[in-house]
Design an enzyme around this catalytic site. Structure first.
Site, PDB file in Angstrom:
ATOM      1  N   ARG A  94      -5.291  -7.379   0.271  1.00 28.76           N
ATOM      2  CA  ARG A  94      -3.967  -6.755   0.374  1.00 28.76           C
ATOM      3  C   ARG A  94      -2.872  -7.774   0.694  1.00 28.76           C
ATOM      4  O   ARG A  94      -1.897  -7.452   1.388  1.00 28.76           O
ATOM      5  CB  ARG A  94      -3.956  -5.656   1.461  1.00 28.76           C
ATOM      6  CG  ARG A  94      -4.832  -4.465   1.164  1.00 28.76           C
ATOM      7  CD  ARG A  94      -4.129  -3.544   0.178  1.00 28.76           C
ATOM      8  NE  ARG A  94      -4.984  -2.419  -0.156  1.00 28.76           N
ATOM      9  CZ  ARG A  94      -4.962  -1.255   0.471  1.00 28.76           C
ATOM     10  NH1 ARG A  94      -4.130  -1.054   1.464  1.00 28.76           N
ATOM     11  NH2 ARG A  94      -5.756  -0.290   0.098  1.00 28.76           N
ATOM     12  N   ARG A  99       2.991  -4.476   1.295  1.00 28.06           N
ATOM     13  CA  ARG A  99       4.115  -4.095   2.150  1.00 28.06           C
ATOM     14  C   ARG A  99       4.423  -5.014   3.316  1.00 28.06           C
ATOM     15  O   ARG A  99       5.422  -4.833   3.989  1.00 28.06           O
ATOM     16  CB  ARG A  99       3.908  -2.667   2.643  1.00 28.06           C
ATOM     17  CG  ARG A  99       4.163  -1.665   1.531  1.00 28.06           C
ATOM     18  CD  ARG A  99       3.749  -0.296   1.940  1.00 28.06           C
ATOM     19  NE  ARG A  99       2.354  -0.322   2.328  1.00 28.06           N
ATOM     20  CZ  ARG A  99       1.722   0.685   2.895  1.00 28.06           C
ATOM     21  NH1 ARG A  99       2.370   1.772   3.155  1.00 28.06           N
ATOM     22  NH2 ARG A  99       0.452   0.585   3.199  1.00 28.06           N
ATOM     23  N   ARG A 115       9.647  -3.349  -5.401  1.00 27.67           N
ATOM     24  CA  ARG A 115       9.009  -2.041  -5.597  1.00 27.67           C
ATOM     25  C   ARG A 115       9.993  -0.879  -5.452  1.00 27.67           C
ATOM     26  O   ARG A 115       9.663   0.249  -5.823  1.00 27.67           O
ATOM     27  CB  ARG A 115       7.876  -1.880  -4.569  1.00 27.67           C
ATOM     28  CG  ARG A 115       6.476  -2.237  -5.037  1.00 27.67           C
ATOM     29  CD  ARG A 115       5.922  -1.305  -6.108  1.00 27.67           C
ATOM     30  NE  ARG A 115       6.111   0.097  -5.802  1.00 27.67           N
ATOM     31  CZ  ARG A 115       5.405   0.791  -4.927  1.00 27.67           C
ATOM     32  NH1 ARG A 115       4.412   0.218  -4.293  1.00 27.67           N
ATOM     33  NH2 ARG A 115       5.658   2.061  -4.704  1.00 27.67           N
ATOM     34  N   ASP A 130      -4.670  -0.974  -8.206  1.00 28.78           N
ATOM     35  CA  ASP A 130      -5.297  -0.127  -7.198  1.00 28.78           C
ATOM     36  C   ASP A 130      -6.626   0.363  -7.723  1.00 28.78           C
ATOM     37  O   ASP A 130      -6.801   0.488  -8.947  1.00 28.78           O
ATOM     38  CB  ASP A 130      -4.414   1.075  -6.837  1.00 28.78           C
ATOM     39  CG  ASP A 130      -4.885   1.694  -5.527  1.00 28.78           C
ATOM     40  OD1 ASP A 130      -4.456   1.216  -4.460  1.00 28.78           O
ATOM     41  OD2 ASP A 130      -5.725   2.605  -5.561  1.00 28.78           O
ATOM     42  N   TYR A 140     -12.951   9.563  -2.966  1.00 24.22           N
ATOM     43  CA  TYR A 140     -11.588  10.067  -3.198  1.00 24.22           C
ATOM     44  C   TYR A 140     -11.597  11.301  -4.094  1.00 24.22           C
ATOM     45  O   TYR A 140     -10.876  12.272  -3.853  1.00 24.22           O
ATOM     46  CB  TYR A 140     -10.704   8.970  -3.812  1.00 24.22           C
ATOM     47  CG  TYR A 140     -10.239   7.960  -2.785  1.00 24.22           C
ATOM     48  CD1 TYR A 140      -9.372   8.337  -1.766  1.00 24.22           C
ATOM     49  CD2 TYR A 140     -10.678   6.642  -2.820  1.00 24.22           C
ATOM     50  CE1 TYR A 140      -8.952   7.425  -0.808  1.00 24.22           C
ATOM     51  CE2 TYR A 140     -10.264   5.723  -1.865  1.00 24.22           C
ATOM     52  CZ  TYR A 140      -9.403   6.123  -0.863  1.00 24.22           C
ATOM     53  OH  TYR A 140      -8.995   5.222   0.086  1.00 24.22           O
TER      54      TYR A 140
HETATM   55  O1  CP3 Z   1      -3.128  -7.592  -2.486  1.00 21.85           O
HETATM   56  C1  CP3 Z   1      -4.097  -6.960  -2.885  1.00 21.85           C
HETATM   57  O2  CP3 Z   1      -5.164  -6.883  -2.259  1.00 21.85           O
HETATM   58  C2  CP3 Z   1      -4.012  -6.359  -4.277  1.00 21.85           C
HETATM   59  C3  CP3 Z   1      -3.641  -5.038  -4.373  1.00 21.85           C
HETATM   60  C4  CP3 Z   1      -4.511  -3.867  -3.935  1.00 21.85           C
HETATM   61  C5  CP3 Z   1      -3.921  -2.597  -3.662  1.00 21.85           C
HETATM   62  N1  CP3 Z   1      -4.907  -1.690  -3.493  1.00 21.85           N
HETATM   63  C6  CP3 Z   1      -2.483  -2.370  -3.654  1.00 21.85           C
HETATM   64  C7  CP3 Z   1      -1.979  -1.196  -2.914  1.00 21.85           C
HETATM   65  C8  CP3 Z   1      -5.888  -3.702  -3.844  1.00 21.85           C
HETATM   66  C9  CP3 Z   1      -6.981  -4.733  -3.991  1.00 21.85           C
HETATM   67  C10 CP3 Z   1      -6.122  -2.312  -3.560  1.00 21.85           C
HETATM   68  C11 CP3 Z   1      -7.465  -1.730  -3.481  1.00 21.85           C
HETATM   69  C12 CP3 Z   1      -7.631  -0.446  -2.801  1.00 21.85           C
HETATM   70  N2  CP3 Z   1      -6.876   0.685  -2.902  1.00 21.85           N
HETATM   71  C13 CP3 Z   1      -8.732  -0.134  -1.972  1.00 21.85           C
HETATM   72  C14 CP3 Z   1      -9.845  -1.093  -1.669  1.00 21.85           C
HETATM   73  C15 CP3 Z   1      -9.422  -2.068  -0.633  1.00 21.85           C
HETATM   74  C16 CP3 Z   1      -9.437  -1.535   0.766  1.00 21.85           C
HETATM   75  O3  CP3 Z   1      -8.371  -1.557   1.372  1.00 21.85           O
HETATM   76  O4  CP3 Z   1     -10.500  -1.154   1.242  1.00 21.85           O
HETATM   77  C17 CP3 Z   1      -8.595   1.183  -1.532  1.00 21.85           C
HETATM   78  C18 CP3 Z   1      -9.523   1.930  -0.597  1.00 21.85           C
HETATM   79  C19 CP3 Z   1      -7.415   1.706  -2.130  1.00 21.85           C
HETATM   80  C20 CP3 Z   1      -6.870   3.077  -2.016  1.00 21.85           C
HETATM   81  C21 CP3 Z   1      -5.503   2.998  -1.444  1.00 21.85           C
HETATM   82  N3  CP3 Z   1      -4.394   2.693  -2.192  1.00 21.85           N
HETATM   83  C22 CP3 Z   1      -5.090   3.129  -0.087  1.00 21.85           C
HETATM   84  C23 CP3 Z   1      -6.009   3.474   1.062  1.00 21.85           C
HETATM   85  C24 CP3 Z   1      -3.704   2.880  -0.042  1.00 21.85           C
HETATM   86  C25 CP3 Z   1      -2.812   2.790   1.171  1.00 21.85           C
HETATM   87  C26 CP3 Z   1      -1.967   3.983   1.360  1.00 21.85           C
HETATM   88  C27 CP3 Z   1      -0.842   3.698   2.327  1.00 21.85           C
HETATM   89  O5  CP3 Z   1       0.309   3.823   1.889  1.00 21.85           O
HETATM   90  O6  CP3 Z   1      -1.106   3.331   3.473  1.00 21.85           O
HETATM   91  C28 CP3 Z   1      -3.300   2.616  -1.369  1.00 21.85           C
HETATM   92  C29 CP3 Z   1      -1.931   2.302  -1.831  1.00 21.85           C
HETATM   93  C30 CP3 Z   1      -1.703   0.857  -2.099  1.00 21.85           C
HETATM   94  N4  CP3 Z   1      -2.509   0.065  -2.825  1.00 21.85           N
HETATM   95  C31 CP3 Z   1      -0.587   0.119  -1.677  1.00 21.85           C
HETATM   96  C32 CP3 Z   1      -0.743  -1.182  -2.191  1.00 21.85           C
HETATM   97  C33 CP3 Z   1       0.205  -2.341  -2.056  1.00 21.85           C
HETATM   98  C34 CP3 Z   1       0.581   0.658  -0.874  1.00 21.85           C
HETATM   99  C35 CP3 Z   1       1.447   1.466  -1.776  1.00 21.85           C
HETATM  100  C36 CP3 Z   1       2.889   1.061  -1.727  1.00 21.85           C
HETATM  101  O7  CP3 Z   1       3.214  -0.114  -1.467  1.00 21.85           O
HETATM  102  O8  CP3 Z   1       3.708   1.934  -2.042  1.00 21.85           O
END
Ligand code: CP3
Length: 361
Positions: free
Chosen positions: A36, A40, A49, A85, A160
């Site tokens: 990640r 953010r 974004r 994602d 999910y």
């Molecule tokens: O920098 C990186 O690692 C690359 C981008 C990345 C994202 N999601 C961007 C993202 C990666 C590798 C993921 C994988 C992902 N998504 C996982 C596996 C990794 C982990 O954390 O275990 C999982 C479980 C998800 C599902 C998911 N998507 C979650 C739990 C969330 C967070 C929700 C929140 O807002 O707290 C997301 C959304 C997400 N994915 C964001 C980002 C940057 C935030 C959305 C935003 O910025 O509006």
């Protein structure tokens, strides 16, 4: 001049520390990147974004490339990870879902039985064509920094889809698994197909390594993991190995009891969360597979420690580097993703510290 070589073959990544370490060689310094890292915690991310919903952003190649580059420029990490994602391929295939800020993926009609599983659409490569375009832009811009592609593993995706969103206890998922194993296995087979297709698209476009996230696998007992999950994750790693020799990383949270089984799925690199010290993880991996090469591990600074002030962070980084010394290779990372309120300055300092502390050892 021929254009038929895969894009990755046209970049010289022979000495890239991430790839050297992943293959069990001696890198010029311990490679470091952060799960990640694109997101953010960065003001420049929030700025680009603004006004674009998450999944739409993931399907806009120029935006994906820009967001993926941001942490590479800012922190000097040893790898970029594709901005995307784990639920994107499901969305692209037509599953009704959204990513809700502060919550995560939310599925409009959760899966509860065999008819829902049969109705689950499969992914056609053209549905994620923008991702391939983004990878194409990135491999041109990244130079000698490798690009990590990724996908979600079938169990985490199933959680999910069955729960309808993030879940603490995964009770519906476990209920389906134990009450109707046949439907469960059909679901995981379909998800493995989707994941493999998504990875195939990324590999075809030129990613240099892949990480399979089974973020929530730590919710399972070893016994259930082996029976209900491992065969499906293994099929993905085998499928990737058939088409590419890029290094493969496998990661989940709370998977201390599953490390050996996760390695047996087929990755070269096992991700370790912050709960298990790397030397303990290595000992467990060696015990699980006597006679195998020393395992390459990735991890495992607790992302919450980044809030404890530099002295504490520095101490922990040194401890982790020391504990990683007996591994067959060590890729420094956090034990899970960067938290949104993390000070990005601290991340840059961690990269610098890992590099200077491990240069020419
Ligand atoms: O920098 C990186 O690692 C690359 C981008 C990345 C994202 N999601 C961007 C993202 C990666 C590798 C993921 C994988 C992902 N998504 C996982 C596996 C990794 C982990 O954390 O275990 C999982 C479980 C998800 C599902 C998911 N998507 C979650 C739990 C969330 C967070 C929700 C929140 O807002 O707290 C997301 C959304 C997400 N994915 C964001 C980002 C940057 C935030 C959305 C935003 O910025 O509006």
């Amino acid at each position: 001049m021929t254009n038929s070589a895969p894009v990755s073959a046209r970049r010289d990544l022979t000495d890239a520390p991430l790839l050297v370490a992943a293959r069990g060689g001696k890198p010029r310094h311990t490679p470091v990147w952060f799960m990640r890292q694109a997101g953010r915690s960065l003001p420049e991310y929030r700025k680009v974004r603004e006004g674009t919903p998450m999944l739409q952003a993931c399907l806009t190649p120029e935006l994906v490339a820009e967001i993926t580059m941001q942490p590479v420029r800012r922190h000097g990490v040893d790898a970029a990870i594709l901005f995307s994602d784990i639920v994107l391929p499901l969305y692209a295939a037509g599953v009704g879902l959204d990513i809700v800020a502060g919550t995560g993926p939310v599925v409009s009609r959760p899966i509860s039985g065999p008819s829902d599983v049969s109705a689950l659409p499969s992914l056609a490569p053209e549905q994620v064509a923008p991702v391939a375009d983004a990878v194409g832009l990135l491999v041109k811009e990244l130079g000698s920094t490798p690009l990590i592609g990724f996908a979600g593993a079938p169990f985490t995706l199933a959680s999910y889809l069955v729960e309808g969103g993030p879940s603490r206890n995964h009770e519906r998922t476990k209920a389906l698994m134990h009450s109707d194993p046949q439907t469960w296995h059909v679901l995981l087979e379909k998800l493995a197909d989707t994941t493999l297709e998504f990875l195939r698209v990324q590999l075809g476009a030129g990613v240099d390594a892949i990480q399979l996230f089974d973020s929530w696998a730590g919710a399972l007992s070893l016994r259930d993991y082996r029976e209900f999950v491992l065969p499906h994750s293994r099929r993905i790693f085998e499928g990737v190995a058939e088409i590419s020799d890029v290094p493969k990383i496998h990661f989940g949270v709370g998977t201390g009891e599953l490390l050996g089984a996760m390695r047996s799925a087929g990755p070269e690199v096992v991700g370790v969360d912050w709960r298990v010290p790397l030397d303990t993880a290595v000992a467990r991996l060696c015990a699980a597979e006597p006679g195998a090469a020393a395992p390459v591990v990735q991890g495992n600074l607790d992302p919450a420690v980044l809030f404890a002030g530099w002295d504490a962070v520095e101490r922990e980084v040194h401890r982790i580097l020391e504990e990683g010394r007996d591994a067959g290779g060590h890729i420094f990372n956090l034990g899970h993703g960067v938290l949104p309120t993390t000070d990005p300055e601290i991340l840059s300092r961690v990269v610098e510290l890992v590099h200077t502390a491990t240069a020419q050892r």
